[in-house]
Design a protein around this motif. Structure first.
Motif, PDB file in Angstrom:
ATOM      1  N   PRO A 176      -9.820  -6.258   2.271  1.00 39.49           N
ATOM      2  CA  PRO A 176      -9.078  -6.605   0.961  1.00 39.49           C
ATOM      3  C   PRO A 176      -7.522  -6.255   1.553  1.00 39.49           C
ATOM      4  CG  PRO A 176     -11.049  -4.819   0.673  1.00 39.49           C
ATOM      5  CD  PRO A 176     -10.648  -4.963   2.201  1.00 39.49           C
ATOM      6  N   GLU A 177      -6.639  -7.154   0.682  1.00 41.58           N
ATOM      7  CA  GLU A 177      -5.281  -7.237   1.035  1.00 41.58           C
ATOM      8  C   GLU A 177      -4.645  -5.838   0.721  1.00 41.58           C
ATOM      9  OE1 GLU A 177      -1.374  -9.586  -0.490  1.00 41.58           O
ATOM     10  OE2 GLU A 177      -2.944  -9.552  -1.784  1.00 41.58           O
ATOM     11  N   GLU A 178      -5.361  -4.902  -0.186  1.00 41.53           N
ATOM     12  CA  GLU A 178      -4.920  -3.637  -0.544  1.00 41.53           C
ATOM     13  C   GLU A 178      -5.103  -2.788   0.493  1.00 41.53           C
ATOM     14  OE1 GLU A 178      -5.475  -5.916  -4.001  1.00 41.53           O
ATOM     15  OE2 GLU A 178      -7.079  -5.305  -2.530  1.00 41.53           O
TER      16      GLU A 178
ATOM     17  N   THR B 247       3.143  -1.430  -3.068  1.00 42.03           N
ATOM     18  CA  THR B 247       3.111  -2.442  -1.972  1.00 42.03           C
ATOM     19  C   THR B 247       4.425  -2.344  -1.324  1.00 42.03           C
ATOM     20  OG1 THR B 247       4.097  -4.016  -3.465  1.00 42.03           O
ATOM     21  CG2 THR B 247       1.587  -3.998  -3.348  1.00 42.03           C
ATOM     22  N   LEU B 248       4.347  -2.855  -0.048  1.00 39.99           N
ATOM     23  CA  LEU B 248       5.661  -2.802   0.670  1.00 39.99           C
ATOM     24  C   LEU B 248       6.795  -3.944   0.274  1.00 39.99           C
ATOM     25  CD1 LEU B 248       4.536  -2.058   4.346  1.00 39.99           C
ATOM     26  CD2 LEU B 248       5.783  -0.423   2.811  1.00 39.99           C
ATOM     27  N   LYS B 249       7.969  -3.717  -0.201  1.00 38.51           N
ATOM     28  CA  LYS B 249       8.612  -4.857  -0.707  1.00 38.51           C
ATOM     29  C   LYS B 249      10.209  -4.476  -0.086  1.00 38.51           C
ATOM     30  CE  LYS B 249       5.946  -6.492  -4.465  1.00 38.51           C
ATOM     31  NZ  LYS B 249       5.988  -6.999  -5.757  1.00 38.51           N
ATOM     32  N   ILE B 250      11.041  -5.407  -0.310  1.00 42.40           N
ATOM     33  CA  ILE B 250      12.486  -5.292   0.174  1.00 42.40           C
ATOM     34  C   ILE B 250      13.152  -5.580  -0.960  1.00 42.40           C
ATOM     35  CG2 ILE B 250      14.233  -5.849   1.698  1.00 42.40           C
ATOM     36  CD1 ILE B 250      12.137  -4.472   3.087  1.00 42.40           C
ATOM     37  N   GLN B 251      14.219  -4.849  -1.066  1.00 42.08           N
ATOM     38  CA  GLN B 251      15.330  -4.963  -2.229  1.00 42.08           C
ATOM     39  C   GLN B 251      16.247  -5.974  -1.664  1.00 42.08           C
ATOM     40  OE1 GLN B 251      16.643  -1.191  -3.003  1.00 42.08           O
ATOM     41  NE2 GLN B 251      15.160  -0.558  -4.433  1.00 42.08           N
ATOM     42  N   VAL B 252      16.713  -6.983  -2.597  1.00 41.96           N
ATOM     43  CA  VAL B 252      17.470  -8.007  -2.277  1.00 41.96           C
ATOM     44  C   VAL B 252      19.042  -7.521  -2.745  1.00 41.96           C
ATOM     45  CG1 VAL B 252      18.491 -10.349  -2.579  1.00 41.96           C
ATOM     46  CG2 VAL B 252      16.069  -9.985  -2.374  1.00 41.96           C
TER      47      VAL B 252
ATOM     48  N   ASN C 192       4.120   3.395   8.460  1.00 44.13           N
ATOM     49  CA  ASN C 192       5.655   3.251   8.380  1.00 44.13           C
ATOM     50  C   ASN C 192       5.889   1.974   9.099  1.00 44.13           C
ATOM     51  OD1 ASN C 192       6.262   5.771   7.144  1.00 44.13           O
ATOM     52  ND2 ASN C 192       6.026   6.714   9.294  1.00 44.13           N
ATOM     53  N   PHE C 193       5.189   0.719   9.132  1.00 39.96           N
ATOM     54  CA  PHE C 193       5.521  -0.442   9.212  1.00 39.96           C
ATOM     55  C   PHE C 193       6.642  -0.977   8.638  1.00 39.96           C
ATOM     56  CE2 PHE C 193       1.647  -0.253  11.636  1.00 39.96           C
ATOM     57  CZ  PHE C 193       1.341  -1.387  12.353  1.00 39.96           C
ATOM     58  N   TYR C 194       7.301  -1.926   9.024  1.00 34.53           N
ATOM     59  CA  TYR C 194       8.476  -2.618   8.304  1.00 34.53           C
ATOM     60  C   TYR C 194       8.313  -3.397   7.069  1.00 34.53           C
ATOM     61  CZ  TYR C 194      13.186  -4.412   7.834  1.00 34.53           C
ATOM     62  OH  TYR C 194      14.329  -4.930   7.168  1.00 34.53           O
ATOM     63  N   PHE C 195       7.064  -4.118   7.303  1.00 38.19           N
ATOM     64  CA  PHE C 195       6.529  -4.786   6.202  1.00 38.19           C
ATOM     65  C   PHE C 195       5.218  -5.488   6.562  1.00 38.19           C
ATOM     66  CE2 PHE C 195       8.463  -8.444   8.319  1.00 38.19           C
ATOM     67  CZ  PHE C 195       7.855  -9.525   7.980  1.00 38.19           C
ATOM     68  N   PHE C 196       4.481  -5.965   5.594  1.00 40.23           N
ATOM     69  CA  PHE C 196       2.943  -6.531   5.750  1.00 40.23           C
ATOM     70  C   PHE C 196       3.024  -7.561   4.617  1.00 40.23           C
ATOM     71  CE2 PHE C 196      -1.430  -6.737   5.582  1.00 40.23           C
ATOM     72  CZ  PHE C 196      -1.700  -7.171   3.942  1.00 40.23           C
ATOM     73  N   ARG C 197       2.041  -8.645   5.201  1.00 37.40           N
ATOM     74  CA  ARG C 197       1.812  -9.517   4.331  1.00 37.40           C
ATOM     75  C   ARG C 197       0.570 -10.270   5.059  1.00 37.40           C
ATOM     76  NH1 ARG C 197       6.500 -13.782   3.939  1.00 37.40           N
ATOM     77  NH2 ARG C 197       7.735 -12.126   3.020  1.00 37.40           N
ATOM     78  N   GLU C 198      -0.050 -11.106   3.981  1.00 37.39           N
ATOM     79  CA  GLU C 198      -1.177 -11.908   4.369  1.00 37.39           C
ATOM     80  C   GLU C 198      -0.642 -13.380   4.300  1.00 37.39           C
ATOM     81  OE1 GLU C 198      -4.524 -11.721   1.787  1.00 37.39           O
ATOM     82  OE2 GLU C 198      -5.193  -9.702   2.919  1.00 37.39           O
ATOM     83  N   ILE C 199      -1.180 -14.125   5.438  1.00 41.60           N
ATOM     84  CA  ILE C 199      -0.857 -15.366   5.671  1.00 41.60           C
ATOM     85  C   ILE C 199      -2.031 -16.342   6.002  1.00 41.60           C
ATOM     86  CG2 ILE C 199       1.463 -14.778   6.662  1.00 41.60           C
ATOM     87  CD1 ILE C 199       0.358 -15.168   9.355  1.00 41.60           C
TER      88      ILE C 199
END
Length: 259
Positions: free
Chosen positions: A175-177, A22-27, A187-194
């Protein structure tokens, strides 16, 4: 997409693919953020965000939740496009995010195309209970890529949102997947469901954080703003055009007199 607290914020790094795919970002560091500054006029940087997607997927609801901090079930479909200004302070830098809400109807595509070329961020929205709206994201994405001069330098950031995650599981068509995979492959910067409708603190934060993410990115990767003042005249003209489109779209048809 649910994340652990340690991965709920975005940092200097771009999006990465986790072990789970999944697309995630490191803090990497903390930021002091003040959201949605009301009555703000001065700013250090201005970026343009355009919201794209089919009609009735909830684009206006996303913006109203972000800017007005509420859900309005009586929202009517956008005619043409509408402009909202959202100010966010990241550390000591104030960033103005101009949010362009666009209509999904085909007859307004010529108006929308004018806003592609200088958009810094494209926020693509589909509805998880509408597979056609998800499939059409590919068309919206291609159109944005073809008409944005920043594409070649990878200066346009794309964000994918799957709206209406509050629907019953039996009504879900995407599906979320599947959304995650599309975002990753393109190559999207990020994804999420809302869920714009939900009033839970978790879901509201899930939406508000989108602007934090954008603000953090441009705090750490400032863009050149020599054309910001030039764009003001363009925005004025575009606002006039969209107001005319809105009035024309909302004006009731006059009844013809028979005699």
């Amino acid at each position: 997409m649910k994340e652990d607290d340690s991965e709920s914020s975005f940092s200097r790094t771009n999006s990465v693919v986790s072990r789970e795919g999944t697309l995630k970002i490191q803090v990497e560091e903390d930021y002091k953020i003040e959201r949605n500054l009301k009555g703000q006029k001065n700013y250090d940087m201005s970026i343009k965000l355009i919201v794209l997607g089919d009609s009735n997927v909830g684009k206006s609801s996303v913006i109203h939740r972000i800017c007005l901090e509420k859900f309005d079930k009586s929202i009517i479909p956008t005619i043409g496009d509408e402009l909202f200004n959202y100010f966010i302070k990241v550390n000591e830098k104030i960033i103005r995010i101009q949010i362009w809400d666009t209509a999904g109807q085909e007859q307004f595509r010529s108006i929308i195309k004018k806003h592609y070329q200088d958009a810094d961020v494209c926020l693509f929205v589909y509805s998880v209970d509408d597979i056609i709206s998800f499939n059409n994201i590919q068309n919206w994405y291609k159109e944005a890529q073809d008409n944005n001069q920043k594409t070649e330098k990878n200066e346009m950031k794309s964000i994918l949102l799957g709206n209406k995650k509050d629907v019953e599981e039996a009504e879900r068509k995407v599906p979320e997947e599947q959304g995650e995979e599309f975002a990753k492959n393109n190559n999207f910067y990020f994804f999420r469901e809302i869920s714009c409708k939900s009033e839970s603190e978790e879901e509201r934060e899930n939406i508000y954080e989108i602007m934090d993410i954008i603000g953090r990115y441009y705090h750490d990767n400032p863009k050149e703003n020599e054309n910001s003042k030039r764009n003001e005249s363009f925005n004025f003209a575009a606002n006039k055009e969209l107001r005319n489109a809105n009035e024309k779209g909302k004006k009731p048809k006059e009844k013809k007199k028979c005699c």
